[in-house]
Design an enzyme around this catalytic site. Structure first.
Site, PDB file in Angstrom:
ATOM      1  N   GLY A 107       0.829  -1.213   0.000  1.00 38.65           N
ATOM      2  CA  GLY A 107       0.000   0.000   0.000  1.00 38.65           C
ATOM      3  C   GLY A 107       0.856   1.252   0.000  1.00 38.65           C
ATOM      4  O   GLY A 107       1.655   1.500  -0.906  1.00 38.65           O
ATOM      5  N   GLY A 108       0.713   2.049   1.083  1.00 35.26           N
ATOM      6  CA  GLY A 108       1.505   3.278   1.217  1.00 35.26           C
ATOM      7  C   GLY A 108       2.987   2.986   1.264  1.00 35.26           C
ATOM      8  O   GLY A 108       3.810   3.806   0.844  1.00 35.26           O
ATOM      9  N   GLY A 330      13.356   8.233 -37.106  1.00 39.34           N
ATOM     10  CA  GLY A 330      12.790   8.930 -35.949  1.00 39.34           C
ATOM     11  C   GLY A 330      13.659   8.764 -34.720  1.00 39.34           C
ATOM     12  O   GLY A 330      13.748   9.663 -33.871  1.00 39.34           O
ATOM     13  N   ALA A 331      14.317   7.613 -34.626  1.00 38.96           N
ATOM     14  CA  ALA A 331      15.182   7.379 -33.472  1.00 38.96           C
ATOM     15  C   ALA A 331      16.361   8.338 -33.487  1.00 38.96           C
ATOM     16  O   ALA A 331      16.913   8.684 -32.442  1.00 38.96           O
ATOM     17  CB  ALA A 331      15.668   5.935 -33.474  1.00 38.96           C
TER      18      ALA A 331
HETATM   19  C1  LIG Z   1      -2.684   3.473   1.747  1.00 32.99           C
HETATM   20  C2  LIG Z   1      -2.449   2.092   2.296  1.00 32.99           C
HETATM   21  O1  LIG Z   1      -1.370   1.841   2.775  1.00 32.99           O
HETATM   22  S1  LIG Z   1      -3.666   0.898   2.221  1.00 32.99           S
HETATM   23  C3  LIG Z   1      -2.860  -0.609   2.549  1.00 32.99           C
HETATM   24  C4  LIG Z   1      -3.086  -1.161   3.948  1.00 32.99           C
HETATM   25  N1  LIG Z   1      -2.194  -2.253   4.135  1.00 32.99           N
HETATM   26  C5  LIG Z   1      -2.402  -3.534   3.645  1.00 32.99           C
HETATM   27  O2  LIG Z   1      -3.380  -3.839   3.005  1.00 32.99           O
HETATM   28  C6  LIG Z   1      -1.360  -4.578   3.980  1.00 32.99           C
HETATM   29  C7  LIG Z   1      -1.719  -5.364   5.223  1.00 32.99           C
HETATM   30  N2  LIG Z   1      -0.658  -6.231   5.620  1.00 32.99           N
HETATM   31  C8  LIG Z   1      -0.338  -7.393   4.960  1.00 32.99           C
HETATM   32  O3  LIG Z   1      -0.978  -7.761   3.986  1.00 32.99           O
HETATM   33  C9  LIG Z   1       0.792  -8.231   5.495  1.00 32.99           C
HETATM   34  O4  LIG Z   1       1.021  -7.846   6.850  1.00 32.99           O
HETATM   35  C10 LIG Z   1       2.087  -8.046   4.680  1.00 32.99           C
HETATM   36  C11 LIG Z   1       1.895  -8.753   3.356  1.00 32.99           C
HETATM   37  C12 LIG Z   1       2.446  -6.581   4.453  1.00 32.99           C
HETATM   38  C13 LIG Z   1       3.281  -8.656   5.443  1.00 32.99           C
HETATM   39  O5  LIG Z   1       2.986  -9.964   5.744  1.00 32.99           O
HETATM   40  P1  LIG Z   1       3.939 -10.788   6.762  1.00 32.99           P
HETATM   41  O6  LIG Z   1       5.368 -10.553   6.429  1.00 32.99           O
HETATM   42  O7  LIG Z   1       3.419 -12.194   6.769  1.00 32.99           O
HETATM   43  O8  LIG Z   1       3.754 -10.108   8.170  1.00 32.99           O
HETATM   44  P2  LIG Z   1       2.474 -10.151   9.096  1.00 32.99           P
HETATM   45  O9  LIG Z   1       1.220 -10.152   8.315  1.00 32.99           O
HETATM   46  O10 LIG Z   1       2.677 -11.208  10.122  1.00 32.99           O
HETATM   47  O11 LIG Z   1       2.615  -8.695   9.766  1.00 32.99           O
HETATM   48  C14 LIG Z   1       3.579  -8.417  10.759  1.00 32.99           C
HETATM   49  C15 LIG Z   1       2.912  -7.627  11.844  1.00 32.99           C
HETATM   50  O12 LIG Z   1       2.540  -6.366  11.286  1.00 32.99           O
HETATM   51  C16 LIG Z   1       1.166  -6.119  11.475  1.00 32.99           C
HETATM   52  N3  LIG Z   1       0.681  -5.368  10.325  1.00 32.99           N
HETATM   53  C17 LIG Z   1       0.954  -5.591   9.036  1.00 32.99           C
HETATM   54  N4  LIG Z   1       0.329  -4.671   8.265  1.00 32.99           N
HETATM   55  C18 LIG Z   1      -0.334  -3.862   9.118  1.00 32.99           C
HETATM   56  C19 LIG Z   1      -1.154  -2.718   8.920  1.00 32.99           C
HETATM   57  N5  LIG Z   1      -1.372  -2.195   7.704  1.00 32.99           N
HETATM   58  N6  LIG Z   1      -1.671  -2.119  10.011  1.00 32.99           N
HETATM   59  C20 LIG Z   1      -1.422  -2.609  11.252  1.00 32.99           C
HETATM   60  N7  LIG Z   1      -0.644  -3.674  11.466  1.00 32.99           N
HETATM   61  C21 LIG Z   1      -0.121  -4.297  10.426  1.00 32.99           C
HETATM   62  C22 LIG Z   1       0.558  -7.507  11.560  1.00 32.99           C
HETATM   63  O13 LIG Z   1      -0.685  -7.462  12.221  1.00 32.99           O
HETATM   64  C23 LIG Z   1       1.616  -8.249  12.334  1.00 32.99           C
HETATM   65  O14 LIG Z   1       1.493  -7.900  13.695  1.00 32.99           O
HETATM   66  P3  LIG Z   1       1.845  -8.970  14.840  1.00 32.99           P
HETATM   67  O15 LIG Z   1       3.307  -9.279  14.682  1.00 32.99           O
HETATM   68  O16 LIG Z   1       1.517  -8.258  16.080  1.00 32.99           O
HETATM   69  O17 LIG Z   1       0.995 -10.172  14.570  1.00 32.99           O
END
Ligand SMILES: CC(=O)SCCNC(=O)CCNC(=O)[C@H](O)C(C)(C)COP(=O)(O)OP(=O)(O)OC[C@H]1O[C@@H](n2cnc3c(N)ncnc32)[C@H](O)[C@@H]1OP(=O)(O)O
Length: 437
Positions: A107-108, A330-331
């Site tokens: 995401g961000g 053109g190139a």
């Molecule tokens: C504008 C925007 O950013 S919108 C996008 C919002 N973000 C998302 O959709 C991504 C959400 N996160 C994910 O899909 C996954 O965490 C990934 C793919 C990024 C990483 O996956 P993994 O490497 O397997 O790590 P995992 O999922 O265990 O995350 C690690 C820790 O970070 C936390 N975490 C990850 N992403 C977020 C998030 N966006 N907000 C809060 N906590 C988060 C998890 O809950 C986990 O916490 P824990 O250790 O206390 O259990």
């Protein structure tokens, strides 16, 4: 390095230090706190770091391992991430911004790096809009994080500029890039007489890899950006005569070196980045034209190819062109031609400058005459028509007469002549951002 902000629940650290002896600011998402997810306080810190870099005209490095906006904070975190994006865009083209992705960045955490000038990725780096779980539930695709957004995927997508072998190498690469874009240096005379034409095959039509030639243009270490994306054009940064320079080169080993939609975009963004940071350009040309065909037209080669024309014509940095073997059609215009404002245009002896290769032109111009010729004398006729075509079209001699090529130079004086030409041109720096084209 001195930490500006302490390690705390915000999940973002910022610090001030030296990169190759010059001040720089860095921020990092803290992977140990909610997977580096970005909340409002953490985002504020990133914005402050970027603003401080802007005020003091320092490069800024971002280290990324982040799940993007903090889910529990909802729209507050989303809004905060938006402010990070805005700060990055405000700083774009004014101070170099280098991102290093060391873990999952969603995401961000993905669009942040994408808004900066250069993205370096370590082996565990993963960049995607949404992770594999969401992809599976929305599209049914079974992919893991590496396939979705690992170094191999993003070397080919062009999202990542440098895929490094290890985290420490990624940081080393980022420091090197920071010093090139942030500390351009001064030109000094280049005295070596290396014959760079040794990298070309003896046969004029034989394909070859231009990268060894490109590497040899630099004083020493250089870094190629986006090597696996649009590999028919090569872009690289290093120093020539002590000054940071960018090199752009057609690569005949891929698609015959033709320009096409992605390669024009790749080169255009590089030209604009170098222009924004006052980094002069060397353009090494050996190009038969734009790649023809339906796929290219439907991919928007006219719109996307126009980006390269625009980028060169707009840029104010010193830029020298070297025609090594041939430049057609053109190139010819798109590869930093005189008409687009090149500071200097050089050619190696024997280089061809034409609308089209002489043999191809003869096949079009004299199709009927060749078809009517007796079988046993057709090739002889073709050879004389080709010689006549070369004479009439004029080649480099005519280009010199018109002033669109300044000088035919010996391959052994290439580095010194390029350095002299760039040093002699008025230095400039484009007043624009570095939009991710
Ligand atoms: C504008 C925007 O950013 S919108 C996008 C919002 N973000 C998302 O959709 C991504 C959400 N996160 C994910 O899909 C996954 O965490 C990934 C793919 C990024 C990483 O996956 P993994 O490497 O397997 O790590 P995992 O999922 O265990 O995350 C690690 C820790 O970070 C936390 N975490 C990850 N992403 C977020 C998030 N966006 N907000 C809060 N906590 C988060 C998890 O809950 C986990 O916490 P824990 O250790 O206390 O259990």
């Amino acid at each position: 390095m001195r930490l500006i902000t302490p390690r705390d629940a915000s999940g973002v650290l910022t610090g001030l230090g030296l990169v190759h002896g010059r001040p720089a600011i860095a921020y990092a998402t803290d992977a140990t706190i909610m997977g580096g997810a970005m909340g409002s306080e953490g985002c504020r810190r990133i914005v402050d770091a970027i603003n401080a870099a802007l005020t003091d005209r320092m490069p800024v490095l971002g280290l990324w391992h982040s799940g993007g906006a903090r889910l529990a904070e909802g729209v507050e975190a989303l809004d905060a991430v938006g402010h990070v994006f805005t700060a990055m865009v405000r700083a774009s083209g004014k101070v170099p911004q280098i991102s290093v992705v060391l873990g999952p960045a969603a995401g961000g955490g993905a669009y942040g790096p994408a808004l900066t000038d250069v993205v370096v990725m370590g082996p565990a780096g993963r960049v995607f809009v949404t992770g594999p779980d969401v992809v599976r539930s929305v599209t049914g695709e079974q992919v893991d994080m590496e396939m979705l957004g690992g170094p191999d995927t993003h070397s080919r997508s062009g999202v990542v500029h440098v895929a490094s072998e290890s985290d420490s190498e990624a940081l080393r690469d980022a420091r090197f890039l920071t010093s090139l874009l942030g500390h351009r240096g001064h030109f000094s005379a280049v005295n070596d007489s290396a014959d760079l034409s040794r990298f070309l095959p003896p046969q004029a039509n034989r394909a070859y890899d231009v990268r060894p030639l490109v590497r040899e243009i630099f004083d020493g270490a250089s870094v190629e950006l986006q090597p696996k994306w649009a590999p028919n054009i090569v872009i690289a940064l290093g120093r020539l005569g002590g000054h940071a320079v960018g090199v752009i080169a057609n690569n005949p080993i891929r698609k015959g070196g033709c320009l096409d939609s992605p390669s024009a975009e790749k080169a255009a963004r590089f030209v604009r980045m170098c222009d924004a940071f006052g980094v002069p350009l060397v353009v090494v040309v050996d190009v038969p034209g734009y790649l023809p065909g339906l796929t290219q037209e439907t991919s928007g080669v006219v719109r996307r190819g126009a980006k390269l024309l625009h980028a060169f014509a707009e840029s104010v940095v010193p830029r020298a062109t070297l025609v090594t073997r041939k430049i057609y059609g053109g190139a010819y215009l798109a590869m930093n031609s005189r008409a687009l404002g090149a500071s200097a245009v050089f050619a190696w002896p024997g280089a061809e400058v034409a609308v089209m290769g002489a043999s191809a032109a003869v096949n079009i111009l004299h199709r009927k005459k060749l078809a009517a010729a007796p079988d046993d004398s057709r090739e002889e006729l073709r050879a004389s028509l080709v010689a006549e075509q070369v004479r009439v079209a004029g080649g480099v001699a005519r280009a010199l007469e018109l002033g669109v090529v300044d000088e035919v130079i010996a391959p052994s004086s290439t580095r010194s002549r390029l350095a002299e030409a760039l040093a002699a041109a008025p230095p400039g720096r484009g007043a624009h951002g570095n939009i991710p084209l």
